[in-house]
Design a protein around this motif. Structure first.
Motif, short mmCIF file in Angstrom:
data_model
loop_
_atom_site.label_atom_id
_atom_site.label_comp_id
_atom_site.label_asym_id
_atom_site.label_seq_id
_atom_site.Cartn_x
_atom_site.Cartn_y
_atom_site.Cartn_z
N ALA A 113 0.86 -1.15 -0.06
CA ALA A 113 0.00 0.12 -0.02
C ALA A 113 0.82 1.29 -0.15
N LEU A 114 1.91 1.17 0.94
CA LEU A 114 2.70 2.47 0.85
C LEU A 114 3.56 2.83 -0.51
N TYR A 115 3.84 1.71 -1.14
CA TYR A 115 4.57 1.66 -2.53
C TYR A 115 3.66 2.47 -3.43
N ARG A 116 2.30 1.67 -3.45
CA ARG A 116 1.39 2.24 -4.50
C ARG A 116 1.21 3.70 -4.26
N ALA A 117 0.99 4.05 -2.84
CA ALA A 117 0.71 5.55 -2.75
C ALA A 117 1.73 6.47 -2.95
N SER A 118 3.15 5.97 -2.83
CA SER A 118 4.14 6.86 -3.09
C SER A 118 4.50 6.75 -4.75
N GLY A 119 4.06 5.80 -5.41
CA GLY A 119 4.22 6.05 -6.80
C GLY A 119 5.52 5.62 -7.48
N GLN A 120 6.70 5.57 -6.44
CA GLN A 120 7.77 5.39 -6.72
C GLN A 120 8.77 4.86 -5.67
N LEU A 121 10.08 4.40 -5.96
CA LEU A 121 10.82 3.88 -4.94
C LEU A 121 11.53 5.11 -4.13
N ARG A 122 11.20 5.29 -2.73
CA ARG A 122 11.82 6.29 -2.02
C ARG A 122 12.64 5.79 -0.92
N PRO A 123 13.69 6.62 -0.50
CA PRO A 123 14.68 5.89 0.33
C PRO A 123 13.84 5.64 1.84
N ALA A 124 12.69 6.48 1.87
CA ALA A 124 11.96 6.17 3.07
C ALA A 124 11.12 4.62 3.19
N LEU A 125 10.84 4.32 1.95
CA LEU A 125 10.14 3.06 1.70
C LEU A 125 11.09 1.91 2.12
N PHE A 126 12.35 2.08 1.85
CA PHE A 126 13.35 0.97 2.00
C PHE A 126 13.57 0.76 3.66
N LYS A 127 13.31 1.99 4.28
CA LYS A 127 13.37 1.68 5.84
C LYS A 127 12.06 1.15 6.13
N VAL A 128 10.95 1.43 5.94
CA VAL A 128 9.85 0.89 6.01
C VAL A 128 9.68 -0.78 5.91
N TRP A 129 10.15 -1.19 4.65
CA TRP A 129 10.58 -2.36 4.32
C TRP A 129 11.48 -3.28 5.19
#
Length: 542
Positions: A34-50
């Motif tokens: 859900a967070l990936y779809r909401a961001s629309g792109q790979l962000r550094p913050a996503l890697f921290k969440v993952w």
């Protein structure tokens, strides 16, 4: 709620346990997507969440779903009792299994604990039956009659004759799964907490070296500890429901035992169980391992087999009989699968008299062929490796040597005090200190209470007098024992009894009092030692 409904509820909760773990994993995955779809792109913050999701999900998947648990049967300790070597034991077990109407064990093992149990290598959380293993505790063979042992075995097989046993097996498997999960998570948390604590300690030391205030941050165990607490809460609910099933099963198995082995034999066996546990603990601590620190053990076969001596002593038998009659009344623990023993006994004794009395009264140990050899084998497989290095001696020698070693250890502070005064750490050296007027110096070097340490003048002398008397008496006893003139005798009725030389006790108290007076006189004590045959110390070479 009926046993069947409670068992069904426990099975549902067990399924819920796995669904809880699966739900955590699915929720983490759904959140990441859900967070990936909401961001629309790979962000550094996503890697921290993952990374955080992986840190939470990995221990759940690893401990709950991926870690392979060893079968209980593979961990079963003890000595196998084969049909060829132990036909009498197998005959009793076969007869009880047949009368109970259940499949008997594929294996019987003798174990050191006061317990009997049947373990089954069941599949699919207990739904598919497998090979059964019977464990019989050596103390049961030593402390029960054949009739009482039959009731214990009938109880164990009675669990499998109950119509709810399949569901009960599932609840037991669920208990093991939950314990495994919670324990595994706590182990991971402990390991991570130790690593975190080491890092924090190094960090604090570095800050102190730079003159900076250290952080007061504490190691916690991280995500693993949080997950362990979560699953622990679920486990408590599961145990609360499932152990009620276990308690009903225990009562039902007791009824089976009473029907097969007799009401009185079953009640007596139940009463004896807590008494045997106490007797075994007492025996191992006060007899079997009394010489452990001195490097001694009883002869092979006697570490466990010597319990028969304790149980054969008239005084001990009376004590255990009284213990068995006065079972303490306890409130049932909602997390314990066994009801209080007093309630189980009351339920059995409330059954109608079946006229069978105590059953076969022959000691159950008679069933075991070549018992000494089998008990020796049990020592080999159950004692810690350090036991192999111990010297094996007869009981009288074991007690004498162990008590002398204990006496030497108890006299060690006095020996160190005498050495510090430049005197021999012996009874002769202590007598020399008294004659030289150094008794107060000696007692001042021994541990003392705050009140004694603060005392002065006459009060200090009165505090020191009984200490000096005690140490003199102790030193004399050690001297006599080391010379072979005194020693301790084995007693199965009570503590080891000190035997002094004939006539020595008659003047011992008077001689001790004389040596501890304000104006001491050590001549009576020296004369007693000489009269007993204690050799005088060798004069130093000139």
């Amino acid at each position: 709620m009926s046993t069947s409904r409670r068992a069904a509820t426990a099975v549902a909760l067990l399924a819920g346990f796995y669904l809880l773990a699966l739900g955590i994993l699915v929720s983490l995955l759904a959140l990441d997507i859900a967070l990936y779809r909401a961001s629309g792109q790979l962000r550094p913050a996503l890697f921290k969440v993952w990374a955080l999701s992986a840190a939470i999900g990995y221990p759940v998947a690893r401990v709950v779903f991926l870690t392979r648990r060893r079968e209980d049967a593979a961990e079963l300790p003890g000595v196998p009792l084969t049909r060829e070597r132990q036909p009498a034991v197998w005959a009793v077990v076969d007869r009880i299994a047949e009368r109970t109407g259940v499949r008997g064990p594929a294996e019987i093992r003798l174990v050191p604990e006061v317990n009997a149990s049947v373990l089954e290598e069941a599949k699919l959380l207990g739904l598919v039956p497998g090979k059964r293993h019977l464990a019989i505790g050596a103390p049961l063979l030593i402390g029960l009659t054949e009739g009482e042992l039959e009731s214990v075995l009938a109880h164990e097989f009675g669990h499998f004759s109950n119509r709810d046993v399949r569901l009960a097996a599932v609840t037991l498997a669920g208990r093991r799964a939950l314990l495994h999960t919670v324990g595994g998570l706590h182990q991971r948390a402990d390991r991570h907490q130790a690593e975190e604590a080491a890092k924090l300690a190094a960090k604090a030391e570095k800050r102190l070296s730079k003159g900076r205030q250290p952080s007061y941050e504490q190691a916690t165990g991280g995500v693993d500890r949080v997950l362990a607490k979560l699953f622990n809460l679920y486990a408590k609910l599961y145990f609360r429901v499932s152990e009620a099933v276990g308690r009903r099963q225990e009562y039902a198995a007791d009824v089976v035992a009473a029907r097969l082995a007799g009401r009185d034999a079953t009640a007596t066996a139940l009463r004896k169980m807590p008494a045997l546990v106490s007797a075994q603990d007492f025996y191992l601590g006060r007899y079997a391992t009394i010489g452990w620190d001195a490097g001694l053990l009883p002869l092979p076969g006697q570490v466990y087999g010597g319990l028969v001596h304790l149980l054969s002593d008239p005084k001990r038998r009376q004590e255990l009989a009284e213990y068995a009659l006065e079972l303490p009344e306890q409130e049932p623990d909602p997390y314990d699968s066994h009801p209080p023993i007093a309630r189980r006994v009351a339920a059995i004794e409330a059954l109608p008299d079946d006229g069978r009395g105590p059953g076969t009264t022959t000691p159950a140990l008679a069933l075991l062929h070549d018992a000494e050899r089998v008990l020796t084998e049990l020592e080999v497989v159950s004692l810690v490796p350090e036991a192999a290095a111990k010297q094996r001696v007869e009981w009288p020698e074991l007690v004498r040597a162990a008590m002398l070693a204990h006496a030497r250890g108890a006299g060690a502070p006095a020996g160190r005090a005498l050495t510090a005064l430049g005197l021999s750490p012996t009874a002769e050296g202590l007598l020399d200190a008294v004659d030289a007027g150094r008794a107060r110096e000696f007692t001042d070097r021994l541990p003392k209470s705050e009140q004694a340490a603060a005392a002065t003048g006459r009060a200090a002398r009165e505090f020191a007098r009984p200490v000096l008397r005690k140490e003199l008496a102790h030193a004399v006893v050690v001297t006599l024992a080391e010379a072979g003139l005194a020693g301790w005798e084995l007693s199965w009725s009570g503590p080891a009894e000190l035997r002094l030389p004939e006539g020595f006790e008659d003047g011992f108290d008077v001689a001790l009092d004389a040596a501890c007076r304000d104006t001491p006189d050590t001549a009576p004590l020296r004369a007693l030692l000489a009269g007993a045959g204690v050799p005088s110390p060798t004069a130093p070479a000139l």
